[in-house]
Design an enzyme around this catalytic site. Structure first.
Site, short mmCIF file in Angstrom:
data_model
loop_
_atom_site.label_atom_id
_atom_site.label_comp_id
_atom_site.label_asym_id
_atom_site.label_seq_id
_atom_site.Cartn_x
_atom_site.Cartn_y
_atom_site.Cartn_z
N SER A 154 0.84 -1.20 0.00
CA SER A 154 0.00 0.00 0.00
C SER A 154 0.88 1.26 0.00
CB SER A 154 -0.93 -0.06 1.21
OG SER A 154 -1.91 0.92 1.17
N ASP A 319 -8.71 -6.72 -4.31
CA ASP A 319 -8.33 -5.42 -3.75
C ASP A 319 -8.93 -4.32 -4.63
OD1 ASP A 319 -7.14 -3.12 -2.79
OD2 ASP A 319 -5.10 -3.90 -2.87
N HIS A 352 -7.82 -5.39 0.07
CA HIS A 352 -6.56 -4.67 0.22
C HIS A 352 -5.73 -5.21 1.39
CE1 HIS A 352 -3.75 -1.45 -0.34
NE2 HIS A 352 -3.99 -0.91 0.82
#
Lengths: 375, 375
Positions: A154, A319, A352
């Site tokens: 991320s 995600d 995610h």
């Protein structure tokens, strides 16, 4: 508990940078400290160092546990340790809390050495570029000229990418997981709602809540609740919670009816109890601002020209916050620049947050890539 | 302005139900009023009436404009009018504001005739089933024994479905657009965050804000901002806003940087200026609770057994709040019950909000279906 495959008991360290640092946004820190941890040993050639960058709410505590705190496993303990994919018998692993953080590095809760007062809302805006610059000072301090790899998921992946742009000669491999070349409009939108929840909380007081002994818990709680929805996939939420009721029937009130409500409230309350609101704001802005292609009018291929590192790019099928399509943009721009790039799209229903989980395929991809790194 | 294809100037009407109504959640209304509008004329056989049900923030003002208020087109004015897909030269169209609403029907802002005080938070919880029951009383009042069709998008589609379950003999066609047999965990989650934003706003005062002259605007604003993200598609947001900056560069502050931030704040502020917070809470709970299969242990095929109506089910490719997969669940359960069902999945990049737009394929599907309804 067993310490098999664990780095065992660890302790945070502190790096003090006593000179001023100018920030990309025009701000200036008279000095700063970074909290960090290390696992494994730096080899004689100083060629086996790996930097782990954290995401929005992570910290330098990547692996191991703290003495007398048995439930204090680091946030990536499933990945980092002896014999684990990021093997501490091979690598010297460094975890660092980002500047502006609330886990020990200089941030809004710290005292400004020039004024003697807590920074609060006066803490300057920091960017991914600033984080990488500050991390480079830590690398200097540790005697690490070149990272074998910088790895992150991320926002952490964005830092790894930025390392390859800002210090192309100091990084040999980038592992960018569930990341993106920049945030989409939808992502910025979610961040903006989270920020507005905090900024409009009457306890926020323009960011100077701490000096009044207050915490904008309502705003933080809402930000985290909404965040959690976007970290999970719709499928996983249906599997895990579905329409399951907490009690026997509907309440016909605004009490908790569904398990998913209970889960979100719990997550929100927990987060609001320990995370700093100004840090949350700063981190989301750093996310929004990261956009290496901006200086090249949006041309990511041109922006990636300075990169010398090899890449492993990994994304997760479900995600929707950092979708596989965004990872493929990275891969395309790297290939156009004739960089070595491996790409894996992992089939995982956890959205995610998959990058934090112990998925067999995912971990075997990381293991294979990291094993092949020559020291 | 031209009134071509418009129903022209309209005026709301009022239906007063002077007897008590018991609600599904155990509450009771001593009496209630419904605000409604009609367009076109009821034919002699009383066979051409179509009920339009609204979604979360809609109203009875479906088509036409109010005298002296030129920008007051109804929310489905592109669909309803002479020669339009829902043709008022053929149909007698009725729009109604739901019980608990804030546009004229009895709701939290109304006075409780028994106590003489404003209901506020004491307004009882209403369900989709209660709405349909109250709409049936309006139908009685208008002399409409059987609806040619009940039509709605999103939560409006759920009401149309409920009509076919609760009054199978009083409805010949259901047009359920961008709807679902129930909300997914993710949908409930978004509703819960919106509710928490309102419930934890210090101006909410347990729902009795109006009697103090207050409005929980912060909470309403956040709820609407987040809602808007979910009504649009990621693709459309990228096309419409992308990473476009409002000014020349980044502010390095929490002022508006990106156009998407400006859009969301504007939408949030506008909504908080007119919509009632208690109504918002009630409507989201009605959404969460709707689940006709619950009484059949989740078996939608069994739940749909009473249905006699024919169906048009329509979904939009980029709607991730009420995805096409959810519409297909409706279609499957109807087909298993050997009902007449037409299904169209419209390719449209506008997400959930597509049902409000003037998409050519979408409108031609509605037109074709409605034209074929025999009166």
């Amino acid at each position: 508990m067993s310490f098999d495959n664990s780095v065992g008991i660890v302790a945070p360290q502190r790096f003090c940078h006593d000179a001023p640092m100018l920030l990309k946004g025009g701000g200036r820190l008279p000095a700063f400290e970074l909290a960090f941890e290390t696992y494994g040993a730096l080899n004689a050639a100083r060629s086996n160092a790996v930097l782990v960058c954290h995401a929005l709410s992570g910290s330098h505590h990547v692996a191991g546990i703290y003495a007398d705190t048995p439930d204090s496993e680091g946030w990536w303990d499933n990945l980092v340790g002896p014999g684990k994919p990021l093997d501490t018998e091979k690598f010297f692993v460094v975890g660092v809390n980002n500047l502006g953080g609330c886990y020990g590095s200089t941030g809004p809760l710290s005292q400004n050495p020039e004024s003697g007062k807590r920074y609060g809302a006066d803490f300057p805006m920091v960017t991914v570029e600033d984080w990488v610059l500050s991390q480079s000072r830590l690398a200097d301090h540790l005697g690490i000229d070149t990272w074998a790899a910088v790895i992150g998921g991320s926002l952490g992946g964005m830092q790894a990418i930025e390392w390859s742009l800002q210090f192309p000669e100091r990084i040999r491999h980038v592992v960018a997981i569930a990341s993106a070349p920049n945030l989409s409009a939808q992502n910025i939108a979610f961040n903006e709602v989270a920020r507005q929840a905090i900024l409009t909380d009457p306890d926020f007081h323009g960011g100077h809540y701490a000096s009044r002994g207050l915490v904008p818990t309502r705003g933080l709680r809402l930000a985290r609740m909404m965040g959690h929805i976007t970290y999970l996939s719709d499928d996983q939420m249906n599997e895990k919670f579905g329409r399951q009721l907490r009690g026997g029937g509907l309440n016909f009130s605004y009490d908790i009816d569904f398990e998913i409500e209970s889960y979100l409230r719990h997550q929100g309350d927990k987060f609001a109890g320990f995370f700093d609101a100004n840090t949350y704001l700063l981190m989301t802005k750093a996310l929004d601002y990261f956009d290496p292609a901006r200086v090249c009018c949006g041309d990511l291929v041109a922006a990636f020209a300075p990169i010398r590192a090899s890449f492993l790019v990994t994304s997760f099928s479900t995600d929707w916050r950092f979708s596989p399509a965004r990872s493929r943009e990275l891969v395309f721009a790297l290939m156009q620049n004739r960089r070595h790039v491996a790409y894996a799209e992992i089939d995982c229903d956890a959205g995610h947050d998959s990058f934090l989980l112990d998925n067999a395929h995912y971990h075997s991809v990381l293991r294979a890539y990291l094993e092949n790194i020559k020291l």
